[in-house]
Design a protein around this motif. Sequence first.
Motif, PDB file in Angstrom:
ATOM      1  N   ALA A  23       0.840  -1.192   0.000  1.00 58.78           N
ATOM      2  CA  ALA A  23       0.000   0.000   0.000  1.00 58.78           C
ATOM      3  C   ALA A  23       0.877   1.245   0.000  1.00 58.78           C
ATOM      4  CB  ALA A  23      -0.899  -0.001   1.228  1.00 58.78           C
ATOM      5  N   ALA A  24       0.575   2.160  -0.908  1.00 51.95           N
ATOM      6  CA  ALA A  24       1.379   3.376  -1.057  1.00 51.95           C
ATOM      7  C   ALA A  24       0.587   4.603  -0.622  1.00 51.95           C
ATOM      8  CB  ALA A  24       1.816   3.527  -2.506  1.00 51.95           C
ATOM      9  N   SER A  25       1.278   5.513   0.032  1.00 56.11           N
ATOM     10  CA  SER A  25       0.664   6.790   0.402  1.00 56.11           C
ATOM     11  C   SER A  25       0.824   7.766  -0.757  1.00 56.11           C
ATOM     12  CB  SER A  25       1.330   7.348   1.649  1.00 56.11           C
ATOM     13  OG  SER A  25       2.688   7.671   1.367  1.00 56.11           O
ATOM     14  N   GLY A  26       0.124   8.864  -0.702  1.00 55.43           N
ATOM     15  CA  GLY A  26       0.299   9.894  -1.700  1.00 55.43           C
ATOM     16  C   GLY A  26      -0.616   9.719  -2.903  1.00 55.43           C
ATOM     17  N   ARG A  27      -0.640  10.753  -3.739  1.00 53.81           N
ATOM     18  CA  ARG A  27      -1.562  10.762  -4.877  1.00 53.81           C
ATOM     19  C   ARG A  27      -0.861  10.547  -6.213  1.00 53.81           C
ATOM     20  NH1 ARG A  27      -4.555  16.336  -3.498  1.00 53.81           N
ATOM     21  NH2 ARG A  27      -2.462  16.825  -2.769  1.00 53.81           N
ATOM     22  N   THR A  28       0.424  10.137  -6.163  1.00 51.95           N
ATOM     23  CA  THR A  28       1.170   9.970  -7.407  1.00 51.95           C
ATOM     24  C   THR A  28       1.603   8.533  -7.631  1.00 51.95           C
ATOM     25  OG1 THR A  28       3.230  10.539  -6.261  1.00 51.95           O
ATOM     26  CG2 THR A  28       2.017  12.340  -7.337  1.00 51.95           C
ATOM     27  N   PHE A  29       0.887   7.591  -7.043  1.00 54.77           N
ATOM     28  CA  PHE A  29       1.267   6.179  -7.158  1.00 54.77           C
ATOM     29  C   PHE A  29       1.404   5.767  -8.619  1.00 54.77           C
ATOM     30  CE2 PHE A  29       1.677   1.874  -5.915  1.00 54.77           C
ATOM     31  CZ  PHE A  29       0.885   1.099  -6.732  1.00 54.77           C
ATOM     32  N   SER A  30       0.527   6.236  -9.458  1.00 50.21           N
ATOM     33  CA  SER A  30       0.533   5.799 -10.858  1.00 50.21           C
ATOM     34  C   SER A  30       1.743   6.307 -11.633  1.00 50.21           C
ATOM     35  CB  SER A  30      -0.745   6.253 -11.554  1.00 50.21           C
ATOM     36  OG  SER A  30      -0.839   7.666 -11.525  1.00 50.21           O
ATOM     37  N   SER A  31       2.515   7.204 -11.050  1.00 53.67           N
ATOM     38  CA  SER A  31       3.706   7.712 -11.739  1.00 53.67           C
ATOM     39  C   SER A  31       4.958   6.901 -11.425  1.00 53.67           C
ATOM     40  CB  SER A  31       3.951   9.175 -11.366  1.00 53.67           C
ATOM     41  OG  SER A  31       4.280   9.296  -9.997  1.00 53.67           O
ATOM     42  N   TYR A  32       4.823   5.881 -10.578  1.00 60.03           N
ATOM     43  CA  TYR A  32       5.966   5.061 -10.184  1.00 60.03           C
ATOM     44  C   TYR A  32       5.920   3.679 -10.819  1.00 60.03           C
ATOM     45  CZ  TYR A  32       6.768   8.483  -6.486  1.00 60.03           C
ATOM     46  OH  TYR A  32       7.017   9.636  -5.795  1.00 60.03           O
ATOM     47  N   ILE A  33       7.061   3.242 -11.270  1.00 56.12           N
ATOM     48  CA  ILE A  33       7.243   1.831 -11.585  1.00 56.12           C
ATOM     49  C   ILE A  33       7.400   1.107 -10.254  1.00 56.12           C
ATOM     50  CG2 ILE A  33       8.869   0.170 -12.564  1.00 56.12           C
ATOM     51  CD1 ILE A  33       9.341   2.257 -14.793  1.00 56.12           C
ATOM     52  N   MET A  34       6.715  -0.001 -10.100  1.00 54.58           N
ATOM     53  CA  MET A  34       6.734  -0.751  -8.847  1.00 54.58           C
ATOM     54  C   MET A  34       7.433  -2.090  -9.040  1.00 54.58           C
ATOM     55  SD  MET A  34       5.319   1.295  -6.775  1.00 54.58           S
ATOM     56  CE  MET A  34       5.240   0.192  -5.356  1.00 54.58           C
ATOM     57  N   ALA A  35       8.082  -2.538  -7.971  1.00 52.20           N
ATOM     58  CA  ALA A  35       8.797  -3.812  -8.043  1.00 52.20           C
ATOM     59  C   ALA A  35       8.766  -4.502  -6.687  1.00 52.20           C
ATOM     60  CB  ALA A  35      10.245  -3.586  -8.476  1.00 52.20           C
ATOM     61  N   TRP A  36       9.042  -5.800  -6.729  1.00 54.35           N
ATOM     62  CA  TRP A  36       9.254  -6.591  -5.526  1.00 54.35           C
ATOM     63  C   TRP A  36      10.671  -7.154  -5.558  1.00 54.35           C
ATOM     64  CZ3 TRP A  36       5.852  -6.997  -1.521  1.00 54.35           C
ATOM     65  CH2 TRP A  36       4.531  -6.569  -1.758  1.00 54.35           C
ATOM     66  N   PHE A  37      11.334  -7.080  -4.418  1.00 52.95           N
ATOM     67  CA  PHE A  37      12.634  -7.696  -4.203  1.00 52.95           C
ATOM     68  C   PHE A  37      12.518  -8.616  -2.997  1.00 52.95           C
ATOM     69  CE2 PHE A  37      15.718  -5.337  -6.859  1.00 52.95           C
ATOM     70  CZ  PHE A  37      14.886  -4.347  -7.362  1.00 52.95           C
ATOM     71  N   ARG A  38      13.496  -9.463  -2.824  1.00 54.11           N
ATOM     72  CA  ARG A  38      13.522 -10.314  -1.638  1.00 54.11           C
ATOM     73  C   ARG A  38      14.953 -10.507  -1.163  1.00 54.11           C
ATOM     74  NH1 ARG A  38      11.643 -16.104  -4.394  1.00 54.11           N
ATOM     75  NH2 ARG A  38      13.584 -16.504  -5.558  1.00 54.11           N
ATOM     76  N   GLN A  39      15.070 -10.797   0.121  1.00 49.48           N
ATOM     77  CA  GLN A  39      16.386 -11.026   0.701  1.00 49.48           C
ATOM     78  C   GLN A  39      16.305 -12.173   1.693  1.00 49.48           C
ATOM     79  OE1 GLN A  39      18.240  -7.563   2.440  1.00 49.48           O
ATOM     80  NE2 GLN A  39      20.264  -8.472   2.265  1.00 49.48           N
ATOM     81  N   ALA A  40      17.044 -13.231   1.397  1.00 50.03           N
ATOM     82  CA  ALA A  40      17.131 -14.390   2.282  1.00 50.03           C
ATOM     83  C   ALA A  40      18.305 -14.198   3.236  1.00 50.03           C
ATOM     84  CB  ALA A  40      17.310 -15.659   1.459  1.00 50.03           C
ATOM     85  N   PRO A  41      18.285 -14.871   4.378  1.00 51.68           N
ATOM     86  CA  PRO A  41      19.385 -14.726   5.341  1.00 51.68           C
ATOM     87  C   PRO A  41      20.738 -15.037   4.702  1.00 51.68           C
ATOM     88  CG  PRO A  41      17.559 -15.886   6.341  1.00 51.68           C
ATOM     89  CD  PRO A  41      17.223 -15.738   4.883  1.00 51.68           C
ATOM     90  N   GLY A  42      21.687 -14.144   4.899  1.00 54.25           N
ATOM     91  CA  GLY A  42      23.036 -14.351   4.392  1.00 54.25           C
ATOM     92  C   GLY A  42      23.201 -14.109   2.903  1.00 54.25           C
TER      93      GLY A  42
END
Length: 124
Positions: A23-42
């Motif tokens: 969930a994003a705050s603000g009124r300019t969400f549609s102007s951003y490219i969105m992504a998911w990253f992940r980080q495993a231990p180590g």
Amino acid sequence: QVQLVESGGGLVQAGGSLRLSCAASGRTFSSYIMAWFRQAPGKEREFVAAITRNGGNTYYQDSVKGRFTISRDNAQNTAYLQMNSLKPEDTAVYYCAANRRSYASTTAAVYDYWGQGTQVTVSS
């Protein structure tokens, strides 16, 4: 500026599914490219998926293609990551990120804003 809050993580058995939300705050969400990253231990943070501003194009890491789906709802200021057929190697903290540039990228440094992360644990 935008603030990002992830939710939807948890513990699931191998083969199960989870749906992450960002969930994003603000009124300019549609102007951003969105992504998911992940980080495993180590391990280093790695790219999972990205989606362009209007949702017309999506990009995935090879290991999640066919199992994960990224989407967004600009009216709700929310991005999603549907994760199916989960494997133990998918266990990580998952982060959503926003990019003000005109291109999607697999490089974490390109992304300007990050959420706090949500833990996904897949048991065998």
